[in-house]
Design a protein around this motif. Structure first.
Motif, PDB file in Angstrom:
ATOM      1  N   VAL A   1      34.385 -23.339 -46.343  1.00 46.04           N
ATOM      2  CA  VAL A   1      33.600 -23.462 -47.578  1.00 46.04           C
ATOM      3  C   VAL A   1      32.299 -24.199 -47.266  1.00 46.04           C
ATOM      4  O   VAL A   1      32.117 -24.748 -46.175  1.00 46.04           O
ATOM      5  N   GLU A   2      31.393 -24.232 -48.245  1.00 49.65           N
ATOM      6  CA  GLU A   2      30.046 -24.756 -47.989  1.00 49.65           C
ATOM      7  C   GLU A   2      29.954 -26.276 -48.004  1.00 49.65           C
ATOM      8  O   GLU A   2      29.129 -26.858 -47.301  1.00 49.65           O
ATOM      9  N   ASP A   3      30.758 -26.948 -48.840  1.00 51.41           N
ATOM     10  CA  ASP A   3      30.594 -28.403 -48.968  1.00 51.41           C
ATOM     11  C   ASP A   3      31.940 -29.120 -48.995  1.00 51.41           C
ATOM     12  O   ASP A   3      32.998 -28.503 -49.177  1.00 51.41           O
ATOM     13  N   GLU A   4      31.895 -30.430 -48.842  1.00 52.51           N
ATOM     14  CA  GLU A   4      33.110 -31.236 -48.742  1.00 52.51           C
ATOM     15  C   GLU A   4      33.888 -31.254 -50.050  1.00 52.51           C
ATOM     16  O   GLU A   4      35.127 -31.260 -50.054  1.00 52.51           O
TER      17      GLU A   4
ATOM     18  N   ASP B   1      39.143 -23.975 -24.656  1.00 54.53           N
ATOM     19  CA  ASP B   1      37.845 -23.561 -24.131  1.00 54.53           C
ATOM     20  C   ASP B   1      37.266 -22.356 -24.876  1.00 54.53           C
ATOM     21  O   ASP B   1      36.297 -21.743 -24.410  1.00 54.53           O
ATOM     22  N   ALA B   2      37.849 -22.030 -26.012  1.00 54.08           N
ATOM     23  CA  ALA B   2      37.368 -20.884 -26.788  1.00 54.08           C
ATOM     24  C   ALA B   2      35.923 -21.108 -27.230  1.00 54.08           C
ATOM     25  O   ALA B   2      35.471 -22.253 -27.390  1.00 54.08           O
ATOM     26  N   GLN B   3      35.198 -20.003 -27.409  1.00 56.54           N
ATOM     27  CA  GLN B   3      33.804 -20.090 -27.842  1.00 56.54           C
ATOM     28  C   GLN B   3      33.745 -20.321 -29.352  1.00 56.54           C
ATOM     29  O   GLN B   3      33.423 -19.421 -30.134  1.00 56.54           O
ATOM     30  N   MET B   4      34.082 -21.540 -29.719  1.00 55.19           N
ATOM     31  CA  MET B   4      34.087 -21.955 -31.120  1.00 55.19           C
ATOM     32  C   MET B   4      33.357 -23.290 -31.241  1.00 55.19           C
ATOM     33  O   MET B   4      33.071 -23.953 -30.230  1.00 55.19           O
ATOM     34  N   ASP B   5      33.079 -23.693 -32.466  1.00 51.62           N
ATOM     35  CA  ASP B   5      32.433 -24.973 -32.701  1.00 51.62           C
ATOM     36  C   ASP B   5      33.287 -26.106 -32.114  1.00 51.62           C
ATOM     37  O   ASP B   5      34.514 -26.141 -32.305  1.00 51.62           O
ATOM     38  N   GLU B   6      32.659 -27.048 -31.413  1.00 53.03           N
ATOM     39  CA  GLU B   6      33.390 -28.122 -30.739  1.00 53.03           C
ATOM     40  C   GLU B   6      34.163 -29.000 -31.714  1.00 53.03           C
ATOM     41  O   GLU B   6      35.300 -29.409 -31.445  1.00 53.03           O
ATOM     42  N   ASP B   7      33.567 -29.316 -32.861  1.00 49.56           N
ATOM     43  CA  ASP B   7      34.255 -30.158 -33.851  1.00 49.56           C
ATOM     44  C   ASP B   7      35.463 -29.427 -34.425  1.00 49.56           C
ATOM     45  O   ASP B   7      36.509 -30.039 -34.688  1.00 49.56           O
ATOM     46  N   PHE B   8      35.319 -28.112 -34.617  1.00 49.55           N
ATOM     47  CA  PHE B   8      36.439 -27.316 -35.116  1.00 49.55           C
ATOM     48  C   PHE B   8      37.583 -27.330 -34.100  1.00 49.55           C
ATOM     49  O   PHE B   8      38.753 -27.550 -34.450  1.00 49.55           O
ATOM     50  N   LEU B   9      37.272 -27.089 -32.817  1.00 45.84           N
ATOM     51  CA  LEU B   9      38.294 -27.058 -31.774  1.00 45.84           C
ATOM     52  C   LEU B   9      39.005 -28.402 -31.644  1.00 45.84           C
ATOM     53  O   LEU B   9      40.236 -28.463 -31.528  1.00 45.84           O
TER      54      LEU B   9
ATOM     55  N   GLN C   1      29.161 -26.919 -37.771  1.00 45.11           N
ATOM     56  CA  GLN C   1      27.819 -26.374 -38.004  1.00 45.11           C
ATOM     57  C   GLN C   1      27.824 -25.270 -39.055  1.00 45.11           C
ATOM     58  O   GLN C   1      26.783 -24.884 -39.576  1.00 45.11           O
ATOM     59  N   PHE C   2      29.018 -24.756 -39.385  1.00 47.11           N
ATOM     60  CA  PHE C   2      29.119 -23.647 -40.335  1.00 47.11           C
ATOM     61  C   PHE C   2      29.473 -24.090 -41.755  1.00 47.11           C
ATOM     62  O   PHE C   2      29.374 -23.296 -42.688  1.00 47.11           O
ATOM     63  N   GLY C   3      29.905 -25.335 -41.908  1.00 44.08           N
ATOM     64  CA  GLY C   3      30.314 -25.821 -43.222  1.00 44.08           C
ATOM     65  C   GLY C   3      31.523 -26.725 -43.073  1.00 44.08           C
ATOM     66  O   GLY C   3      31.626 -27.493 -42.113  1.00 44.08           O
ATOM     67  N   TYR C   4      32.468 -26.622 -44.016  1.00 46.51           N
ATOM     68  CA  TYR C   4      33.680 -27.442 -43.987  1.00 46.51           C
ATOM     69  C   TYR C   4      34.915 -26.535 -43.894  1.00 46.51           C
ATOM     70  O   TYR C   4      35.030 -25.547 -44.622  1.00 46.51           O
TER      71      TYR C   4
END
Length: 288
Positions: free
Chosen positions: A148-151, A193-201, A219-222
């Motif tokens: 989603v877009e916001d917290e 090591d997947a090509q995903m956002d580091e915070d998500f991983l 970087q994509f949202g929440y």
């Protein structure tokens, strides 16, 4: 679905040219300014699409002699493609000139035949399998998420899940990730090591199986993330066949497919008789 086979499937919608084979002077259109014959239509299509169409027809002839694709396998691959494309499936069919799912299946079958040929020609050792098992396979997780877009919206989503609402239902209502949304938020199996956002991983790999995260900013949202399965307790002997298939699949590239196809064509002693189409088998795969 492997990227190369998806590209081949979507780029290869020219097999219909074969319907014009044996073209004659039979009319396909009449106008006051003159008629259009089947032969004229065939020659125009041959000039524009002949090499690619002939390549695909020869590939299918040669590969079908040695490898088989069942209706069940084809249906399963179609369902996977629908999952990959989500709501964009019908639009993609139209964009690439396919009249129907059945039309698409003709090209998809060729891609699957190439995949089978390639998998049979790729060899992996027991050591490679065990190394892959220890260093990659056991570290993978299967997860799903709602983006989603916001917290504030993320907290609302988390509250609904905590209250017992089904993950896929909430995903369908709130998620902005259209591709994952079509599969109930499912992202499949992936490693650290997947090509995903580091915070998500980082957040995903901190979860245990069946645990749902608090809102995770990327970087994509929440994201609200749930890990549905892990492989940390997997037995090598039990999953060896799956490992072999997965490891071979990971080695498939357009270059590898081309190399194997050249071998298959040589074994089949293919000769192009039409001088206008003499370079048809030098095009590489349609996925390139």
């Amino acid at each position: 679905m492997k990227k190369w086979i998806l590209a081949l499937t979507l780029a290869g919608g020219v097999l219909g040219l074969s319907a014009c084979n044996g073209a004659s002077s039979e009319k396909v259109a009449e106008t006051k300014a003159g008629d259009v014959s089947q032969e004229e239509l065939y020659n125009v299509m041959k000039d524009k699409f002949g090499e690619q169409a002939l390549q695909q027809l020869v590939y299918e002839k040669v590969l079908s002699k040695k490898y088989k694709v069942t209706d069940k396998e084809l249906d399963e691959k179609m369902q996977q493609l629908k999952k990959d494309l989500g709501a964009n499936f019908e639009m993609t069919l139209q964009q690439y000139g396919y009249k129907s799912e059945e039309d698409l299946k003709k090209t998809m079958k060729l891609g699957m035949l190439q995949e089978k040929a390639a998998m049979e020609n790729i060899k992996v050792t027991d050591k490679e399998l065990k190394d892959y098992f220890e260093n990659t396979y056991k570290k993978q997780i299967k997860a799903r998420h709602i983006l989603v877009e916001d917290e504030a919206k993320a907290n609302e989503v988390k509250a609904k899940l905590d209250a017992g609402e089904k993950f896929e239902d909430v995903s369908n209502t709130y998620s902005t990730d259209q591709a994952a949304k079509a599969a109930g938020g499912d992202l499949g199996w992936f490693g650290p090591d997947a090509q995903m956002d580091e915070d998500f991983l980082k957040a995903a790999f901190a979860l245990k199986a069946n645990e749902i995260s608090a809102p995770v900013k990327s970087q994509f949202g929440y994201h609200i993330i749930e890990v549905t399965e892990t492989r940390e307790n997997a037995s090598f002997d039990k999953v060896k066949k799956d490992l072999e298939k997965e490891l071979k699949s990971s080695q498939l590239t357009s270059e590898k497919i081309n190399e194997i196809m050249q071998k298959e064509l040589k074994d089949a002693d293919v000769k192009i008789k039409d001088k206008d189409l003499k370079d048809a088998l030098n095009l590489g795969t349609a996925a390139q």
